[in-house]
Write an enzyme that holds these catalytic residues in place. Sequence first.
Site, PDB file in Angstrom:
ATOM      1  N   ILE A   1      39.925  32.262  32.035  1.00  0.00           N
ATOM      2  CA  ILE A   1      40.428  32.564  30.635  1.00  0.00           C
ATOM      3  C   ILE A   1      41.922  32.980  31.126  1.00  0.00           C
ATOM      4  O   ILE A   1      43.139  34.066  30.598  1.00  0.00           O
ATOM      5  CB  ILE A   1      39.226  33.870  29.822  1.00  0.00           C
ATOM      6  CG1 ILE A   1      39.469  34.455  30.530  1.00  0.00           C
ATOM      7  CG2 ILE A   1      38.533  32.510  29.147  1.00  0.00           C
ATOM      8  CD1 ILE A   1      38.308  35.905  29.403  1.00  0.00           C
ATOM      9  N   LYS A   2      41.596  33.872  32.346  1.00  0.00           N
ATOM     10  CA  LYS A   2      42.837  34.932  32.612  1.00  0.00           C
ATOM     11  C   LYS A   2      43.308  36.008  31.919  1.00  0.00           C
ATOM     12  O   LYS A   2      44.875  35.809  31.726  1.00  0.00           O
ATOM     13  CB  LYS A   2      43.932  33.651  33.420  1.00  0.00           C
ATOM     14  CG  LYS A   2      43.346  33.118  34.395  1.00  0.00           C
ATOM     15  CD  LYS A   2      44.277  32.293  35.105  1.00  0.00           C
ATOM     16  CE  LYS A   2      44.121  31.151  36.430  1.00  0.00           C
ATOM     17  NZ  LYS A   2      43.334  30.137  35.984  1.00  0.00           N
ATOM     18  N   ARG A   3      42.681  36.316  31.647  1.00  0.00           N
ATOM     19  CA  ARG A   3      42.870  37.663  30.858  1.00  0.00           C
ATOM     20  C   ARG A   3      43.153  39.308  31.136  1.00  0.00           C
ATOM     21  O   ARG A   3      43.322  39.246  33.089  1.00  0.00           O
ATOM     22  CB  ARG A   3      41.828  37.959  29.628  1.00  0.00           C
ATOM     23  CG  ARG A   3      41.190  36.921  28.468  1.00  0.00           C
ATOM     24  CD  ARG A   3      42.156  36.446  27.874  1.00  0.00           C
ATOM     25  NE  ARG A   3      41.311  36.076  26.709  1.00  0.00           N
ATOM     26  CZ  ARG A   3      41.641  35.056  26.366  1.00  0.00           C
ATOM     27  NH1 ARG A   3      42.744  33.494  27.531  1.00  0.00           N
ATOM     28  NH2 ARG A   3      41.100  33.527  25.377  1.00  0.00           N
TER      29      ARG A   3
END
Length: 287
Positions: free
Chosen positions: A96-98
């Site tokens: 998700i690479k938040r």
Amino acid sequence: MIADKLFEKVEKNGVVCVGLDTSLDYIPEEFKSKFSNESDMLFAFNKEIIDATLDVSACFKVQIAYYEALGLKGLEAYKNTLSYLREKNALIIADIKRGDIAATAKMYAKAHFEGDFESDFITLNPYMGMDSIDPYLPYIEKNEKGVFVLVRTSNKGAQDIEYLEAGDGKKVYDVVGEKLNTLGKNYLGKHGYSSIGGVVGCTHQEEAKEMRDKLDTMPFLIPGYGAQGGTAKDVASYLKNGNGGIVNSSRKILLAYKAMEDNKNFAECARKEAISMRDSIREAILK
């Protein structure tokens, strides 16, 4: 610690991480024709891949963008895929690479470590600083969760920021890795690896040994294998005694049926590719 579960999966099944970056155009037309809606189609395709590769892979990485792009029906397929993986006791990395701080990051943590979208690991972007990691730490400490944080990625644009000089002969990726490795020592499992891992692309082999030695307790999520040009030899340099990381492959596994003569069963082709990948990496480690 979740790091121990990952280590033990690698010991048992090898280092392959099956990437479920499932684009609709990856799905064979004959299979598509069986379904009237995209949600059911996506989930059914993923389910076939999971069943075929479960015992020859360490974990599965599900890239949320491919599902978000389809709106609610895509997120339904995402939810169902995660639920099925949990049912199968598979380890899940939600890609998700938040990268946010404070209350927003707390909500990201709640969204992806609890409820419909619950996963074992998530990916994070550290650009805003170490306080963007803090909201996830309670889940790591108390809820058997983990994170893989971008350190040195496999894309060409990594040179634009990650390779900038940061003083004392270090580059930005060196500083990020060292800070995460230090933090990660607070969350070590019995096998010596942390539940705070790093995303380290395998397309820069010249730095591999140095990174593995410096980031000694950090498990690596290693993209770049196959479609991005990374080889088994490249990957082997990032591992220690055949462990300490997992190697992601998405397109090469999902689209294996297009490259194989006996391509009627896409799931069986995916299994053959995962086994070939696993064995190639094992051979490279032994050399």
